[in-house]
Design a protein around this motif. Structure first.
Motif, short mmCIF file in Angstrom:
data_model
loop_
_atom_site.label_atom_id
_atom_site.label_comp_id
_atom_site.label_asym_id
_atom_site.label_seq_id
_atom_site.Cartn_x
_atom_site.Cartn_y
_atom_site.Cartn_z
N GLY A 276 -13.93 0.67 4.10
CA GLY A 276 -12.49 0.59 5.00
C GLY A 276 -12.36 -0.70 5.46
O GLY A 276 -11.31 -0.91 6.22
N GLY A 277 -12.99 -1.69 5.07
CA GLY A 277 -12.81 -3.28 5.52
C GLY A 277 -11.55 -3.88 4.76
O GLY A 277 -10.97 -3.11 3.77
N LEU A 278 -11.35 -5.05 5.06
CA LEU A 278 -10.30 -5.84 4.34
C LEU A 278 -10.76 -7.06 3.83
O LEU A 278 -11.22 -7.81 4.50
CB LEU A 278 -9.16 -5.99 5.16
N GLN A 279 -10.66 -7.31 2.69
CA GLN A 279 -10.82 -8.71 1.91
C GLN A 279 -9.71 -9.15 1.13
O GLN A 279 -8.80 -8.60 0.96
CB GLN A 279 -12.19 -8.53 0.84
N GLN A 280 -9.79 -10.55 0.95
CA GLN A 280 -8.94 -11.27 0.35
C GLN A 280 -9.32 -11.84 -1.02
O GLN A 280 -10.24 -12.33 -1.44
CB GLN A 280 -8.71 -12.52 1.26
N THR A 281 -8.21 -11.50 -1.96
CA THR A 281 -8.58 -12.03 -3.35
C THR A 281 -7.96 -13.64 -3.49
O THR A 281 -6.87 -13.81 -3.07
CB THR A 281 -8.09 -11.24 -4.46
#
Length: 290
Positions: free
Chosen positions: A103-108
């Motif tokens: 449920g987290g958010l990461q950046q590609t």
């Protein structure tokens, strides 16, 4: 822009898409932020329909605007509420961040990851071409020194294919903007900027000189800044307006290329936000808010 000019005039996005300078940010339709428990979807659909009724023709969204369980997403609500879309409605989205399984958010930073993200937006919004796609790098502050070239080239290729109409950048500095413009036209820049956070003046000037839209995210602070204060309250009282309305009016008065995309999941707040477009700040107001 002269201080007493109306703040709600149309802006020509990318040179060919006329939009009202106050649009709508869809982040809070599905949750209260980037992540979190789901909001009531029927309320979200009602807010979207009312926004269009009140003259909004620019909606800013993203496929990662979704509840932690994925049950409610901004893109799905937009399609359910508004498809088939009004002919003048401009849908802007962004790619780069993605939801992790927890449920987290990461950046590609992987250029190859962008095509599936664009295709996901095309599918969930139910369109064959996206009006505006921002390349989002970093989260709240620009990652200075990080190249955007490889990722922007990937999006530029999809633009040439006809999948994207206009390209934008989000969370960038002037170096990123120059690097991207050497690859393909940039129609809009979306950074963290508002009455309480004005440290992107150089970038705003660069956008103004090039006719590029400057579209602040968190135009009312987003919970990261406090917009309250004696000066803001003084101007709000003078106009019989709320402090958020004055913050939006200041934003639009700051440059003819600034657009506002306040987001809300409330019909009451929606009407309040859009009414800010009728507030014309005077030289005295702007002096008080300087």
């Amino acid at each position: 822009m002269s201080p007493d000019s109306p703040t709600s005039h149309d802006f020509l996005l990318g040179g060919d898409l006329p939009i009202n300078r106050i649009g709508f940010g869809a982040m809070r339709l599905s949750t209260n932020g980037f992540t979190g428990p789901a909001h009531d979807p029927e309320t979200g659909r009602a807010v979207l329909r009312r926004a269009v009724e009140l003259g909004v023709n620019h909606i800013d969204t993203a496929s990662f605007y979704a509840s932690d369980d994925g049950a409610v997403s901004a893109n799905a609500l937009i399609r359910e509420a508004l498809h088939p879309y009004p002919a003048d409605l401009v849908l802007a989205t962004k790619v780069g961040p993605w939801h992790t399984p927890d449920g987290g958010l990461q950046q590609t930073t992987d250029p190859a990851a962008l095509r599936p993200m664009v295709e996901a937006n095309l599918e969930t919004l139910g369109v064959e071409r996206l009006d505006l796609v921002y390349l989002r790098i970093g989260m709240l502050e620009p990652p200075h020194g990080q190249s955007v070239a490889a990722q922007f080239e990937t999006l530029a290729a999809m633009r040439e294919e006809g999948l994207i109409r206009h390209l934008g950048l989000s969370n960038v500095d002037t170096g990123h903007l120059a690097e991207a413009r050497a690859i393909a036209p940039v129609a809009a820049v979306q950074n963290h900027f508002h009455a309480g956070k004005r440290d992107d003046a150089e970038l705003l000037t660069a956008c103004e000189e090039a006719g590029i839209a400057f579209v602040p995210f968190f135009p009312l602070g987003g919970g990261t800044s406090d917009l309250t204060g004696d000066r803001m309250a003084k101007v709000a009282e003078r106009h019989r307006a709320t402090v958020p309305q004055i913050a939006l009016a200041w934003l639009l008065a700051s440059s003819p290329v600034t657009l506002a995309i306040p987001g809300t999941g409330s019909l009451t707040h929606l009407a309040e936000n859009l009414a800010a477009g009728s507030i014309s700040l005077t030289p005295e107001d702007l002096s008080d808010l300087a």
